[in-house]
Write a protein that holds these residues in place. Sequence first.
Motif, mmCIF file in Angstrom:
data_model
loop_
_atom_site.group_PDB
_atom_site.id
_atom_site.type_symbol
_atom_site.label_atom_id
_atom_site.label_comp_id
_atom_site.label_asym_id
_atom_site.label_seq_id
_atom_site.Cartn_x
_atom_site.Cartn_y
_atom_site.Cartn_z
ATOM 1 N N THR A 55 0.851 -1.251 -0.222
ATOM 2 C CA THR A 55 0.096 -0.060 -0.046
ATOM 3 C C THR A 55 0.933 1.194 -0.010
ATOM 4 O O THR A 55 0.453 2.355 -0.759
ATOM 5 C CB THR A 55 -1.034 -0.096 1.292
ATOM 6 O OG1 THR A 55 -1.674 -1.225 1.146
ATOM 7 C CG2 THR A 55 -1.801 1.009 1.315
ATOM 8 N N ASP B 196 -1.108 7.537 -1.983
ATOM 9 C CA ASP B 196 -2.188 7.727 -2.966
ATOM 10 C C ASP B 196 -3.529 7.012 -2.650
ATOM 11 O O ASP B 196 -3.874 6.886 -1.503
ATOM 12 C CB ASP B 196 -1.361 6.979 -4.323
ATOM 13 C CG ASP B 196 -1.089 5.765 -4.227
ATOM 14 O OD1 ASP B 196 -1.228 4.904 -3.160
ATOM 15 O OD2 ASP B 196 -0.534 4.879 -4.999
ATOM 16 N N ALA B 197 -4.073 6.784 -3.699
ATOM 17 C CA ALA B 197 -5.509 6.333 -3.637
ATOM 18 C C ALA B 197 -5.518 4.861 -2.761
ATOM 19 O O ALA B 197 -6.532 4.622 -2.184
ATOM 20 C CB ALA B 197 -5.989 5.877 -5.012
ATOM 21 N N ARG B 198 -4.316 4.221 -2.821
ATOM 22 C CA ARG B 198 -4.344 2.797 -2.116
ATOM 23 C C ARG B 198 -4.657 3.304 -0.703
ATOM 24 O O ARG B 198 -5.257 2.571 -0.012
ATOM 25 C CB ARG B 198 -3.131 2.129 -2.451
ATOM 26 C CG ARG B 198 -3.227 1.448 -3.897
ATOM 27 C CD ARG B 198 -1.861 0.980 -4.292
ATOM 28 N NE ARG B 198 -0.678 1.890 -4.027
ATOM 29 C CZ ARG B 198 0.452 1.503 -4.464
ATOM 30 N NH1 ARG B 198 0.938 0.450 -4.530
ATOM 31 N NH2 ARG B 198 1.238 2.638 -4.312
ATOM 32 N N ALA C 103 -6.012 5.522 0.891
ATOM 33 C CA ALA C 103 -7.324 6.022 1.059
ATOM 34 C C ALA C 103 -8.175 4.932 1.274
ATOM 35 O O ALA C 103 -9.224 4.689 1.999
ATOM 36 C CB ALA C 103 -7.926 7.063 0.127
ATOM 37 N N GLY C 104 -8.089 3.747 0.344
ATOM 38 C CA GLY C 104 -8.989 2.574 0.323
ATOM 39 C C GLY C 104 -8.505 1.837 1.651
ATOM 40 O O GLY C 104 -9.417 1.323 2.294
ATOM 41 N N ALA D 25 -13.462 -0.363 0.374
ATOM 42 C CA ALA D 25 -12.049 -0.066 0.221
ATOM 43 C C ALA D 25 -11.971 -0.026 -1.420
ATOM 44 O O ALA D 25 -11.363 0.914 -2.058
ATOM 45 C CB ALA D 25 -10.906 -1.127 0.575
ATOM 46 N N THR E 267 -11.223 3.758 -3.144
ATOM 47 C CA THR E 267 -9.893 3.734 -4.171
ATOM 48 C C THR E 267 -10.302 4.076 -5.393
ATOM 49 O O THR E 267 -9.500 4.972 -6.114
ATOM 50 C CB THR E 267 -9.193 2.407 -4.155
ATOM 51 O OG1 THR E 267 -8.933 1.809 -2.647
ATOM 52 C CG2 THR E 267 -7.755 2.368 -4.804
ATOM 53 N N ARG F 44 -9.013 7.670 -7.487
ATOM 54 C CA ARG F 44 -8.348 7.488 -8.667
ATOM 55 C C ARG F 44 -9.144 8.109 -9.515
ATOM 56 O O ARG F 44 -8.560 8.910 -10.616
ATOM 57 C CB ARG F 44 -7.940 5.925 -9.045
ATOM 58 C CG ARG F 44 -6.822 5.311 -8.272
ATOM 59 C CD ARG F 44 -6.654 3.872 -8.640
ATOM 60 N NE ARG F 44 -5.700 3.403 -7.871
ATOM 61 C CZ ARG F 44 -5.226 2.225 -7.942
ATOM 62 N NH1 ARG F 44 -5.902 1.305 -8.957
ATOM 63 N NH2 ARG F 44 -4.202 1.810 -7.128
#
Length: 102
Positions: free
Chosen positions: A54, A64-66, A68-69, A90, A94, A98
């Motif tokens: 992650t 990054d977006a990961r 946030a997920g 998740a 994500t 993105r």
Amino acid sequence: MSVWIAIVVTAVGCYAVKLLGLLVPAGALERPLVRRLAALLPVALLAALTAQQTFADGSTLVLDARAAGVAAAAVALLLRAPFLVVVAAAVVVTAGVRAMGG
């Protein structure tokens, strides 16, 4: 040719580790400390793998977006959501981050 050497060495190493596991006396595996470690080790390894996948990109730290997920999944877990809801949260967060970020 060096790839095949690496494959053979890895296969032999895996077999040796499995053989060593079978050779451990049963009495050693029944100790309370060993049982507790055996129960906690898979969780720790999975958490480390998740964190590395992650928050790392090569040798750099990334958010990054990961991330946030994973945060959305953590919130869903704190709310005691079912597993599929945690995964869905998740995925949706994500994908949303993105999509907003390009």
